[in-house]
Design a protein around this motif. Structure first.
Motif, PDB file in Angstrom:
ATOM      1  N   SER A  42       0.820  -1.210   0.000  1.00  0.00           N
ATOM      2  CA  SER A  42       0.000   0.000   0.000  1.00  0.00           C
ATOM      3  C   SER A  42       0.855   1.262   0.000  1.00  0.00           C
ATOM      4  O   SER A  42       1.860   1.328   0.719  1.00  0.00           O
ATOM      5  CB  SER A  42      -0.858  -0.045   1.277  1.00  0.00           C
ATOM      6  OG  SER A  42      -1.699   1.068   1.364  1.00  0.00           O
ATOM      7  N   GLY A  43       0.457   2.245  -0.801  1.00  0.00           N
ATOM      8  CA  GLY A  43       1.186   3.518  -0.843  1.00  0.00           C
ATOM      9  C   GLY A  43       2.246   3.515  -1.943  1.00  0.00           C
ATOM     10  O   GLY A  43       2.441   2.521  -2.636  1.00  0.00           O
ATOM     11  N   GLY A  44       2.942   4.635  -2.061  1.00  0.00           N
ATOM     12  CA  GLY A  44       3.917   4.784  -3.154  1.00  0.00           C
ATOM     13  C   GLY A  44       5.342   4.608  -2.679  1.00  0.00           C
ATOM     14  O   GLY A  44       5.651   4.816  -1.502  1.00  0.00           O
ATOM     15  N   HIS A  84       3.345  -1.146   4.054  1.00  0.00           N
ATOM     16  CA  HIS A  84       2.863   0.162   3.617  1.00  0.00           C
ATOM     17  C   HIS A  84       3.947   1.230   3.679  1.00  0.00           C
ATOM     18  O   HIS A  84       4.877   1.151   4.486  1.00  0.00           O
ATOM     19  CB  HIS A  84       1.681   0.598   4.490  1.00  0.00           C
ATOM     20  CG  HIS A  84       2.083   0.865   5.919  1.00  0.00           C
ATOM     21  ND1 HIS A  84       2.468  -0.136   6.780  1.00  0.00           N
ATOM     22  CD2 HIS A  84       2.192   2.021   6.623  1.00  0.00           C
ATOM     23  CE1 HIS A  84       2.783   0.387   7.948  1.00  0.00           C
ATOM     24  NE2 HIS A  84       2.638   1.699   7.885  1.00  0.00           N
ATOM     25  N   ARG A  85       3.761   2.238   2.868  1.00  0.00           N
ATOM     26  CA  ARG A  85       4.651   3.401   2.874  1.00  0.00           C
ATOM     27  C   ARG A  85       4.484   4.161   4.198  1.00  0.00           C
ATOM     28  O   ARG A  85       3.353   4.447   4.618  1.00  0.00           O
ATOM     29  CB  ARG A  85       4.276   4.308   1.680  1.00  0.00           C
ATOM     30  CG  ARG A  85       4.849   5.708   1.730  1.00  0.00           C
ATOM     31  CD  ARG A  85       6.367   5.710   1.463  1.00  0.00           C
ATOM     32  NE  ARG A  85       6.850   7.085   1.507  1.00  0.00           N
ATOM     33  CZ  ARG A  85       6.925   7.889   0.469  1.00  0.00           C
ATOM     34  NH1 ARG A  85       6.548   7.460  -0.734  1.00  0.00           N
ATOM     35  NH2 ARG A  85       7.389   9.114   0.607  1.00  0.00           N
ATOM     36  N   ALA A  86       5.623   4.446   4.827  1.00  0.00           N
ATOM     37  CA  ALA A  86       5.595   5.185   6.090  1.00  0.00           C
ATOM     38  C   ALA A  86       4.761   6.454   5.940  1.00  0.00           C
ATOM     39  O   ALA A  86       4.893   7.170   4.937  1.00  0.00           O
ATOM     40  CB  ALA A  86       7.024   5.544   6.493  1.00  0.00           C
ATOM     41  N   ARG A  87       3.924   6.718   6.900  1.00  0.00           N
ATOM     42  CA  ARG A  87       3.054   7.904   6.973  1.00  0.00           C
ATOM     43  C   ARG A  87       1.975   7.964   5.888  1.00  0.00           C
ATOM     44  O   ARG A  87       1.380   9.001   5.664  1.00  0.00           O
ATOM     45  CB  ARG A  87       3.856   9.206   7.021  1.00  0.00           C
ATOM     46  CG  ARG A  87       4.571   9.374   8.372  1.00  0.00           C
ATOM     47  CD  ARG A  87       5.317  10.677   8.493  1.00  0.00           C
ATOM     48  NE  ARG A  87       6.482  10.704   7.654  1.00  0.00           N
ATOM     49  CZ  ARG A  87       7.627  10.065   7.930  1.00  0.00           C
ATOM     50  NH1 ARG A  87       7.735   9.331   9.012  1.00  0.00           N
ATOM     51  NH2 ARG A  87       8.652  10.134   7.118  1.00  0.00           N
ATOM     52  N   VAL A 181       4.249   1.257  -7.286  1.00  0.00           N
ATOM     53  CA  VAL A 181       5.704   1.044  -7.243  1.00  0.00           C
ATOM     54  C   VAL A 181       6.349   1.714  -8.443  1.00  0.00           C
ATOM     55  O   VAL A 181       5.879   1.546  -9.575  1.00  0.00           O
ATOM     56  CB  VAL A 181       6.004  -0.479  -7.249  1.00  0.00           C
ATOM     57  CG1 VAL A 181       7.507  -0.739  -7.168  1.00  0.00           C
ATOM     58  CG2 VAL A 181       5.277  -1.157  -6.102  1.00  0.00           C
ATOM     59  N   SER A 182       7.424   2.423  -8.185  1.00  0.00           N
ATOM     60  CA  SER A 182       8.081   3.136  -9.284  1.00  0.00           C
ATOM     61  C   SER A 182       8.519   2.169 -10.384  1.00  0.00           C
ATOM     62  O   SER A 182       8.958   1.049 -10.113  1.00  0.00           O
ATOM     63  CB  SER A 182       9.319   3.861  -8.749  1.00  0.00           C
ATOM     64  OG  SER A 182       9.947   4.535  -9.809  1.00  0.00           O
ATOM     65  N   ASP A 183       8.392   2.603 -11.623  1.00  0.00           N
ATOM     66  CA  ASP A 183       8.897   1.809 -12.749  1.00  0.00           C
ATOM     67  C   ASP A 183      10.346   2.163 -13.061  1.00  0.00           C
ATOM     68  O   ASP A 183      10.979   1.496 -13.873  1.00  0.00           O
ATOM     69  CB  ASP A 183       8.055   2.080 -14.000  1.00  0.00           C
ATOM     70  CG  ASP A 183       6.677   1.444 -13.893  1.00  0.00           C
ATOM     71  OD1 ASP A 183       6.589   0.337 -13.346  1.00  0.00           O
ATOM     72  OD2 ASP A 183       5.693   2.073 -14.325  1.00  0.00           O
ATOM     73  N   PHE A 184      10.845   3.246 -12.446  1.00  0.00           N
ATOM     74  CA  PHE A 184      12.176   3.749 -12.814  1.00  0.00           C
ATOM     75  C   PHE A 184      13.013   4.008 -11.565  1.00  0.00           C
ATOM     76  O   PHE A 184      12.481   4.368 -10.523  1.00  0.00           O
ATOM     77  CB  PHE A 184      12.041   5.081 -13.579  1.00  0.00           C
ATOM     78  CG  PHE A 184      11.058   5.007 -14.711  1.00  0.00           C
ATOM     79  CD1 PHE A 184      11.386   4.357 -15.894  1.00  0.00           C
ATOM     80  CD2 PHE A 184       9.792   5.561 -14.585  1.00  0.00           C
ATOM     81  CE1 PHE A 184      10.469   4.262 -16.930  1.00  0.00           C
ATOM     82  CE2 PHE A 184       8.871   5.475 -15.613  1.00  0.00           C
ATOM     83  CZ  PHE A 184       9.209   4.825 -16.794  1.00  0.00           C
ATOM     84  N   TYR A 185      14.332   3.841 -11.702  1.00  0.00           N
ATOM     85  CA  TYR A 185      15.227   4.157 -10.579  1.00  0.00           C
ATOM     86  C   TYR A 185      16.612   4.489 -11.111  1.00  0.00           C
ATOM     87  O   TYR A 185      16.936   4.199 -12.278  1.00  0.00           O
ATOM     88  CB  TYR A 185      15.291   2.987  -9.595  1.00  0.00           C
ATOM     89  CG  TYR A 185      16.152   1.823 -10.049  1.00  0.00           C
ATOM     90  CD1 TYR A 185      15.767   1.022 -11.118  1.00  0.00           C
ATOM     91  CD2 TYR A 185      17.363   1.529  -9.413  1.00  0.00           C
ATOM     92  CE1 TYR A 185      16.554  -0.040 -11.539  1.00  0.00           C
ATOM     93  CE2 TYR A 185      18.150   0.466  -9.834  1.00  0.00           C
ATOM     94  CZ  TYR A 185      17.740  -0.321 -10.900  1.00  0.00           C
ATOM     95  OH  TYR A 185      18.520  -1.352 -11.325  1.00  0.00           O
TER      96      TYR A 185
END
Ligand code: PAZ
Length: 311
Positions: A42-44, A84-87, A181-185
């Protein structure tokens, strides 16, 4: 052929080994009770652009889908591992931001043992007492475990560890991958060490594609589990094709397709041979019903059918 470890090239977060043990114990305990367990992501994710990061690539996800779904899965009798993403939005708490309770809860005394009593007008904070009760029941029953990630690297390592923890549950485990979830890094080896300077002129960055973890999840990490991915688009004309493409590529069970603006009231449950539209009417919205209740009801029935098929 030997399995390639796609996660290994991302820095391992501090505490990953301890979390892996906690998740394995949580899953084993619930498995011994014969309970189904769902991993909700959950979250980004946040992607650093520098080695000592000042700037990041982030995304819109609030975590509300994951948090509301966690509540519905707990109500449906599942154990919930909430990655989950913090906050970001947290189950049972996300409808009550501090602005709501800071001005509503009043200290009403302290006992000699130091216990503080608080009181509030139920009308000023509707649903608060019930949310608190439901959270505390889940915590006492040991059916809810929350684990935080911030960066893409944290997410990938924790997802792998969670999948390995749930693997012994076979078809009773469900994966509900709602995180954005990011597709790029930027690989660690290509990151500038220091803050990128604006004096260098307009910024041009080349980012690598993040490997799709659905592939090892389905094939290697939890091959017997019931796996649901989410597909978000902004162009409604392509969302079903994109969902079908994911099912053909990864061969998992379900894609929940949604569109950015309408995601709170409309989703399509896509499987190999069906498309089911779930819509929240205005009347339902007014009654406080949320689309996640419908999604979870639908997926619970599909999970039951999947388990019967596998046993
Ligand atoms: O987190 P939120 O409630 O604001 O939004 C939920 C969502 C749109 C992130 C989720 O439903 C979803 O589609 N997740 C997958 C996104 C993707 O990678 O396509």
């Amino acid at each position: 052929m030997a399995e390639v470890d796609l996660v290994a090239e991302f820095p391992r977060p501090a505490g990953a080994t301890r979390w892996a043990e906690v998740m394995a114990r949580f899953a084993a305990g619930l498995n011994a009770q014969g309970r189904r367990v769902v991993l909700i992501t959950s979250g980004g994710t946040k992607v650093p652009l520098e080695a000592r990061p000042v700037r990041f690539l982030d995304n819109f996800s609030s975590g509300r889908r994951g948090a509301t779904s966690a509540e519905a899965f707990l109500a449906a009798g599942y154990g919930v591992l909430f990655l989950h993403r913090a906050r970001s939005a947290f189950p049972f708490a996300h409808r009550f931001p501090p602005q709501a309770w800071l001005s509503t809860l009043r200290p009403s005394g302290a006992s000699p043992s130091g216990a503080l009593s608080l009181e509030a007008d139920e009308k000023a904070l509707p649903g608060f007492a019930s949310a608190l009760r439901r959270y505390q029941e889940a915590a006492a029953a040991g059916t809810f475990l929350a684990i935080e990630f911030t960066t893409l690297a944290d997410y990938l390592h924790l997802l792998q560890a969670a999948a390995q923890a749930l693997s012994p549950l076979g078809p009773s485990a469900m994966f509900y991958l709602a995180a954005a979830v990011s597709d790029f890094y930027v690989p660690a080896s290509e990151m500038p060490e220091h803050k990128i300077q604006s004096s260098g002129g307009p910024l041009q960055i080349t980012m690598k594609m993040v490997p799709k973890m659905l592939s090892p999840l389905v094939k290697d990490w939890a091959p017997k589990a019931f796996i649901i991915s989410f597909k978000l688009e902004t162009d409604p004309s392509i969302v079903i094709d994109r969902a079908r493409n994911a099912l053909d590529t990864y061969r998992h069970q379900v894609v929940v397709a949604n569109i950015l603006e309408s995601r709170r009231s409309f989703v399509i449950i896509v499987t190999k041979d069906s498309e089911t539209k779930l819509l929240l009417s205005e009347e339902e919205e007014e009654k406080g019903i949320e689309i996640e209740e419908k999604i979870v009801n639908d997926l619970k029935s599909r999970h039951t059918a999947f388990m019967c098929d596998k046993n």
